[in-house]
Design an enzyme around this catalytic site. Structure first.
Site, PDB file in Angstrom:
ATOM      1  N   TYR A  65       0.820  -1.222   0.000  1.00  0.00           N
ATOM      2  CA  TYR A  65       0.000   0.000   0.000  1.00  0.00           C
ATOM      3  C   TYR A  65       0.848   1.264   0.000  1.00  0.00           C
ATOM      4  O   TYR A  65       0.594   2.194   0.762  1.00  0.00           O
ATOM      5  CB  TYR A  65      -0.968  -0.007   1.193  1.00  0.00           C
ATOM      6  CG  TYR A  65      -2.197  -0.865   0.915  1.00  0.00           C
ATOM      7  CD1 TYR A  65      -3.296  -0.307   0.272  1.00  0.00           C
ATOM      8  CD2 TYR A  65      -2.234  -2.204   1.250  1.00  0.00           C
ATOM      9  CE1 TYR A  65      -4.415  -1.076  -0.024  1.00  0.00           C
ATOM     10  CE2 TYR A  65      -3.340  -2.984   0.959  1.00  0.00           C
ATOM     11  CZ  TYR A  65      -4.430  -2.416   0.322  1.00  0.00           C
ATOM     12  OH  TYR A  65      -5.532  -3.179   0.027  1.00  0.00           O
ATOM     13  N   LYS A 113      -5.646 -11.271  12.558  1.00  0.00           N
ATOM     14  CA  LYS A 113      -5.084 -10.101  13.248  1.00  0.00           C
ATOM     15  C   LYS A 113      -4.871 -10.306  14.755  1.00  0.00           C
ATOM     16  O   LYS A 113      -3.818 -10.760  15.177  1.00  0.00           O
ATOM     17  CB  LYS A 113      -5.971  -8.881  12.991  1.00  0.00           C
ATOM     18  CG  LYS A 113      -5.901  -8.396  11.532  1.00  0.00           C
ATOM     19  CD  LYS A 113      -6.570  -7.061  11.368  1.00  0.00           C
ATOM     20  CE  LYS A 113      -6.648  -6.594   9.925  1.00  0.00           C
ATOM     21  NZ  LYS A 113      -5.452  -6.004   9.405  1.00  0.00           N
ATOM     22  N   TYR A 162     -14.561  -4.214   2.987  1.00  0.00           N
ATOM     23  CA  TYR A 162     -13.186  -4.631   2.667  1.00  0.00           C
ATOM     24  C   TYR A 162     -12.947  -5.976   3.350  1.00  0.00           C
ATOM     25  O   TYR A 162     -13.233  -6.135   4.538  1.00  0.00           O
ATOM     26  CB  TYR A 162     -12.156  -3.609   3.169  1.00  0.00           C
ATOM     27  CG  TYR A 162     -10.733  -4.076   2.964  1.00  0.00           C
ATOM     28  CD1 TYR A 162     -10.111  -3.925   1.728  1.00  0.00           C
ATOM     29  CD2 TYR A 162     -10.038  -4.707   3.988  1.00  0.00           C
ATOM     30  CE1 TYR A 162      -8.814  -4.392   1.528  1.00  0.00           C
ATOM     31  CE2 TYR A 162      -8.742  -5.176   3.791  1.00  0.00           C
ATOM     32  CZ  TYR A 162      -8.131  -5.017   2.559  1.00  0.00           C
ATOM     33  OH  TYR A 162      -6.851  -5.478   2.354  1.00  0.00           O
ATOM     34  N   ASP A 191     -17.146 -11.424   8.904  1.00  0.00           N
ATOM     35  CA  ASP A 191     -15.703 -11.192   8.805  1.00  0.00           C
ATOM     36  C   ASP A 191     -15.302 -10.336  10.012  1.00  0.00           C
ATOM     37  O   ASP A 191     -15.458  -9.116   9.998  1.00  0.00           O
ATOM     38  CB  ASP A 191     -15.396 -10.481   7.478  1.00  0.00           C
ATOM     39  CG  ASP A 191     -13.911 -10.110   7.361  1.00  0.00           C
ATOM     40  OD1 ASP A 191     -13.167 -10.294   8.344  1.00  0.00           O
ATOM     41  OD2 ASP A 191     -13.515  -9.604   6.289  1.00  0.00           O
TER      42      ASP A 191
HETATM   43  C1  LIG Z   1     -12.396  -6.933   7.842  1.00  0.00           C
HETATM   44  C2  LIG Z   1     -11.122  -7.408   7.223  1.00  0.00           C
HETATM   45  N1  LIG Z   1     -11.095  -8.579   6.577  1.00  0.00           N
HETATM   46  C3  LIG Z   1      -9.980  -9.062   6.019  1.00  0.00           C
HETATM   47  C4  LIG Z   1      -8.806  -8.344   6.077  1.00  0.00           C
HETATM   48  C5  LIG Z   1      -7.568  -8.897   5.432  1.00  0.00           C
HETATM   49  O1  LIG Z   1      -6.682  -9.295   6.415  1.00  0.00           O
HETATM   50  P1  LIG Z   1      -5.111  -9.536   6.083  1.00  0.00           P
HETATM   51  O2  LIG Z   1      -4.556  -8.180   5.821  1.00  0.00           O
HETATM   52  O3  LIG Z   1      -4.597 -10.156   7.331  1.00  0.00           O
HETATM   53  O4  LIG Z   1      -5.060 -10.432   4.913  1.00  0.00           O
HETATM   54  C6  LIG Z   1      -8.778  -7.123   6.725  1.00  0.00           C
HETATM   55  C7  LIG Z   1      -7.535  -6.347   6.800  1.00  0.00           C
HETATM   56  O5  LIG Z   1      -7.487  -5.226   7.196  1.00  0.00           O
HETATM   57  C8  LIG Z   1      -9.960  -6.636   7.324  1.00  0.00           C
HETATM   58  O6  LIG Z   1     -10.006  -5.455   7.953  1.00  0.00           O
END
Ligand SMILES: Cc1ncc(COP(=O)(O)O)c(C=O)c1O
Length: 434
Positions: free
Chosen positions: A26, A271, A154, A242
Site C-alpha cells: 500500500y 489479526k 473490505y 468477517d
Molecule cells: C475486515 C477485514 N477482513 C480481512 C482483512 C484482510 O486481512 P489480512 O490483511 O490479514 O489479509 C482485513 C484487513 O485489514 C480486514 O479489515
C-alpha cells in the site's frame, strides 16, 4: 555503523538499503516519505532508530491487541519453538492447534463448532467463501454462485477477498478477473430486496459486523446486523461474519456478533488472534457445513491448505493471548480506552464533534475531516492522507488516516497519558495550527 548486537544502527543507512531492494505494501514509492526505521517496540510504543518514540495508535494495522512484546506471548513463542516449531497439518495434528480450536469454539458465538486454520485475514475469507461455494455444488445447487456483500466493505487483497470487497478505490484493475458479487447499502430493506431478487442464485452474505474498517471506520447499528441475520434465515443462505478487524475485543465485546446478539454461520478471525504477534487465521463454521463434506468420494473433501496451516508457534501464542484476554478483560479495557479518547475529543471539539461525525465502537474512535470524500472513495488516494500522517508523527503518534477519516484503535495496554497524546494528535489533524 554497527551496534553491540551487530545491527546497523544508522537509520539513514537502513532506509537507504530499504530503498534499494524493498517494495512496501500500500505504498506509492514515488510520492511517500521514507518508511519509519523501527528498531524495537514495547507496550504501545514503537522506538525508531533515531531515538524517537511513537505511540502505535492503530495497533500496527489493527493487529496488536495487548501491546508490543507482551512477555507472556514472547514466552509462549519461545517455549513452543523449542518443543515443536512446525509440522504439516494434513494428516498430522498437535496440542496447540487442538487446544486453540477448543478455546475458539468455547468463546465464539453459539453454533460454530469447527475450526479451519489459515494464515491471515484474506485467506480466512477465501476459506469461508470456498467452503460455502463447494457446499452448494456438492448439494446439487451449483447455480448458487453470487455472493452478497456491503458497499464500502473490505475483506482482504487475495482474489476472492477482492471480489467481495468494494472495488473502489483499490481493485478496479482486477474487476474482469473477479467473480460476480452484488452489493447492498447498509439498509435492511435494500439487503432483503437484493437477496430476494437473487433467489436461488444467491450463495451467501458476507459482512464486517458493526464496523467497516478499511472502508472508513463506518459504524452501523446492531439492528442492521440482526436484520441481515433474519434475511439470511428467510432465504436459507449462510451469513459470513468477517471479524478479522472487530474480533477479540475491539468493539468492547469479544466478538461484534455477540455485541449485536447474532450468530453467524461462518466467522473469520485473524489479526488479534495471536495478539498481533504472528500471522494466523481461522474460519469457524457450523457442524452441518462440516458434515456436508464427509463422503466416501475423496473428491468431495475441501482441497485447501497452506504450508503453515495451524503453525504450532502461532497457535501457542494465540492461546497465550486468549488467556490474557480473559485475565485482563481486554474487551472492557479497550472499551474504556476508546471512551477516554472519545471524551477528550468531544470536550475539545464541542459542537463541531457532530459535524466531524465523531464516533466510537468499543476501542475504535473515528472522525471525518471535512473536504475529501470518505475512505471508500477517491479521497482515500489523495496525498492529503500522507501530510496528515506526517503531522501525527511530528506529534509522536502513528496514525494512518483512511482518506479523510482519522481514527485510533490502540492496543489495550495504552496508558492514560498516551491515550491523551493520541487524542491531541487527532485534534492536530483537525486543526493543524493546534
Ligand atoms: C475486515 C477485514 N477482513 C480481512 C482483512 C484482510 O486481512 P489480512 O490483511 O490479514 O489479509 C482485513 C484487513 O485489514 C480486514 O479489515
Amino acid at each position: 555503523m554497527n551496534d553491540q548486537r551487530g545491527n546497523r544502527d544508522a537509520s539513514g543507512d537502513l532506509v537507504a538499503r530499504d530503498a534499494r531492494c524493498v517494495w512496501h505494501p500500500y505504498t506509492q514509492h514515488q510520492l511517500e516519505a521514507a518508511p519509519l526505521p523501527v528498531a524495537s517496540a514495547s507496550g504501545a510504543r514503537l522506538r525508531l532508530h533515531d531515538g524517537r518514540e511513537l505511540v502505535d495508535a492503530i495497533s500496527s494495522w489493527w493487529t496488536c491487541l495487548h501491546g508490543h512484546g507482551e512477555p507472556q506471548l514472547v514466552e509462549a513463542l519461545r517455549a513452543q519453538a523449542a518443543r515443536l516449531d512446525h509440522v504439516l497439518f494434513a494428516g498430522a495434528t498437535h496440542e496447540p492447534a487442538v487446544r486453540l480450536a477448543e478455546e475458539l469454539v468455547r468463546r465464539a458465538p453459539r453454533g460454530l463448532s469447527r475450526v479451519f486454520y489459515s494464515d491471515d485475514g484474506s485467506t480466512a475469507v477465501e476459506v469461508a467463501l470456498k467452503l460455502v461455494r463447494q457446499h452448494w455444488v456438492q448439494h446439487g445447487e451449483s447455480q448458487r454462485a453470487v455472493f452478497v456483500a456491503l458497499e464500502c466493505g473490505y475483506h482482504g487483497d487475495t482474489f476472492g477477498a477482492m471480489a467481495v470487497g468494494d472495488p473502489d478505490p483499490f481493485f478496479r484493475a482486477f474487476e474482469p478477473l473477479l467473480f460476480r458479487v452484488e452489493r447492498a447499502s447498509i439498509e435492511a430493506g435494500a439487503l432483503e430486496a437484493l437477496v430476494a431478487r437473487l433467489g436461488s442464485s444467491c450463495a451467501g452474505v458476507i459482512v464486517e459486523p458493526l464496523v467497516q474498517g478499511a472502508g472508513g471506520m463506518r459504524m452501523h447499528a446492531p439492528e442492521f446486523l440482526r436484520a441481515v441475520r433474519a434475511t439470511c434465515d428467510r432465504h436459507g443462505v449462510p451469513l459470513i461474519a468477517d471479524e478479522v478487524m472487530t474480533g477479540f475485543g475491539r468493539t468492547g465485546e469479544l466478538f461484534a456478533c455477540a455485541k449485536a446478539g447474532i450468530e453467524p454461520d461462518l466467522l473469520c478471525v485473524a489479526k488479534g488472534l495471536t495478539g498481533g504477534m504472528l500471522p494466523l487465521a481461522a474460519t469457524l463454521c457450523r457442524e452441518p457445513l462440516y458434515a456436508s463434506f464427509l463422503h466416501a468420494d475423496r473428491s468431495k473433501a475441501f482441497f485447501h491448505g497452506h504450508s503453515f496451516t495451524a503453525n504450532p508457534i502461532a497457535c501457542a501464542v494465540a492461546l497465550a493471548s486468549l488467556a490474557l484476554v480473559d485475565e485482563r478483560d481486554t474487551p472492557r479495557r479497550l472499551d474504556a480506552l476508546g471512551a477516554s479518547i472519545e471524551r477528550e475529543l468531544a470536550a475539545a471539539l464541542g459542537a463541531r464533534a457532530a459535524d466531524l461525525a465523531l464516533r466510537r465502537c468499543g476501542g475504535i474512535v473515528a472522525l471525518d475531516l471535512p473536504g475529501d470524500s470518505s475512505g471508500g472513495g477517491a479521497g482515500y488516494l489523495s496525498t492529503r492522507a500522507l501530510a496528515l500522517r506526517a503531522l501525527a508523527i511530528e506529534r509522536g503518534v502513528l496514525l494512518r488516516p483512511l482518506g479523510n477519516v482519522v481514527y485510533a484503535m490502540p492496543p489495550a495496554c495504552t496508558s492514560a497519558e498516551d491515550a491523551s497524546r493520541i487524542a491531541r494528535a487527532m485534534l492536530a489533524l483537525v486543526d493543524p495550527g493546534r
